[in-house]
Motif scaffolding. Structure first.
Motif, short mmCIF file in Angstrom:
data_model
loop_
_atom_site.label_atom_id
_atom_site.label_comp_id
_atom_site.label_asym_id
_atom_site.label_seq_id
_atom_site.Cartn_x
_atom_site.Cartn_y
_atom_site.Cartn_z
N THR A 1 16.11 36.27 77.60
CA THR A 1 15.29 37.48 77.67
C THR A 1 14.86 37.90 76.27
O THR A 1 13.70 38.31 76.05
N GLN B 1 12.23 41.20 85.42
CA GLN B 1 13.28 40.95 86.39
C GLN B 1 13.27 42.08 87.43
O GLN B 1 13.51 41.88 88.60
N ASP C 1 10.61 36.55 83.91
CA ASP C 1 12.07 36.55 83.78
C ASP C 1 12.66 36.54 85.18
O ASP C 1 12.57 37.54 85.89
MG LIG Z 1 18.08 37.87 80.68
#
Ligand SMILES: [Mg+2]
Ligand SMILES: Nc1ncnc2c1ncn2[C@@H]1O[C@H](COP(=O)(O)OP(=O)(O)OP(=O)(O)O)[C@@H](O)[C@H]1O
Length: 232
Positions: free
Chosen positions: A49, A94, A167
């Motif tokens: 990330t 995410q 992500d």
């Molecule tokens: Mg991550």
């Protein structure tokens, strides 16, 4: 050979903590060319990330050089970083960050508008691509988590970014939907020459990539072509 899109050289992202320095990225080097589809794999806490955030100028490296289309990417200057993102980057987070007071379709139109590329026909076409033509006028609170994720995916390509980042973008989807969405993404990226970097834990997504980069403890441990790019 395709044009070079971006280049990272000896990128560092260190955090000062009471317990000492955390090297989230520790000397990352790579070049990505236009049209590549990169999958980034690595264990939890390895820096994935952090690397996406540096690529998108959401975050600034603490060392090294990052150039995009030959120009050094701005750092520590939030307005310039925002302008860079707006111009070049699509990002599927995410947690999908949809605006709850806007319908599915309006969420897409807003992003196009912000990028100065309003195109309702294309917005609807993209929603069809991810299998949501029946949900265009619903609100995010009225559809499932996987459907929200698909809205976020359609939104990320709606403004035709140069670089698309994701992500765990299929993390909330079942295998069948995940494959459908990946196929739609690959074909949209190919049609529009969008370069992509997707973080995942799912080795099953490797078949959609042209290149796989593995990272561990902030360092790249392998970087290989998948052989899927013959068609390119
Ligand atoms: Mg991550
Ligand atoms: N704000 C912060 N302060 C200190 N350390 C941080 C901070 N953010 C991240 N880190 C550390 O940097 C390292 C990389 O974190 P990162 O979030 O990039 O991992 P990741 O590969 O995305 O993991 P995951 O798969 O669990 O999402 C980790 O060791 C993490 O604890």
């Amino acid at each position: 050979m395709a044009q070079r899109l971006l280049h990272m050289e000896n990128i560092q992202r260190h955090y000062e903590t009471p317990a000492g320095v955390v090297k989230a990225l520790d000397g990352v080097n790579f070049t990505i060319h236009e049209g590549e589809r990169v999958i980034l794999l690595g264990p939890s806490g390895s820096g994935k990330t952090t690397l996406l955030n540096c690529l998108s100028a959401l975050d600034s490296p603490t060392g090294g050089s990052y150039t995009f289309q030959g120009v050094e990417v701005p750092r520590y200057a939030s307005e310039k970083m925002t302008a860079f993102r707006r111009e070049n980057i699509g990002y599927v987070f995410q947690f999908f960050n949809l605006l709850q007071d806007l319908t599915v379709l309006e969420n897409i139109l807003l992003i196009q508008e912000l990028a100065g590329k309003k195109d309702p026909e294309r917005a609807k076409e993209l929603l069809k691509l991810v299998g949501l033509e029946a949900e265009v006028n619903r609100f995010p609170g009225e559809i499932s988590g996987g459907q929200q994720q698909r809205v976020a995916i359609a939104r990320s390509i709606a403004k035709r970014p140069t670089l698309l980042l994701g992500d765990e973008l299929t993390g909330n989807l079942d295998t069948e939907t995940s494959n459908k969405v990946m196929e739609a993404l690959v074909s949209a990226c190919q049609q529009e020459n969008i370069t992509s970097v997707f973080v995942t834990h799912d080795e099953g997504l490797v078949k959609y990539a042209t290149r796989v980069i593995r990272i561990d403890s902030g360092k790249i441990v392998s970087d290989e072509s998948t052989g899927n790019d013959e068609e390119a």
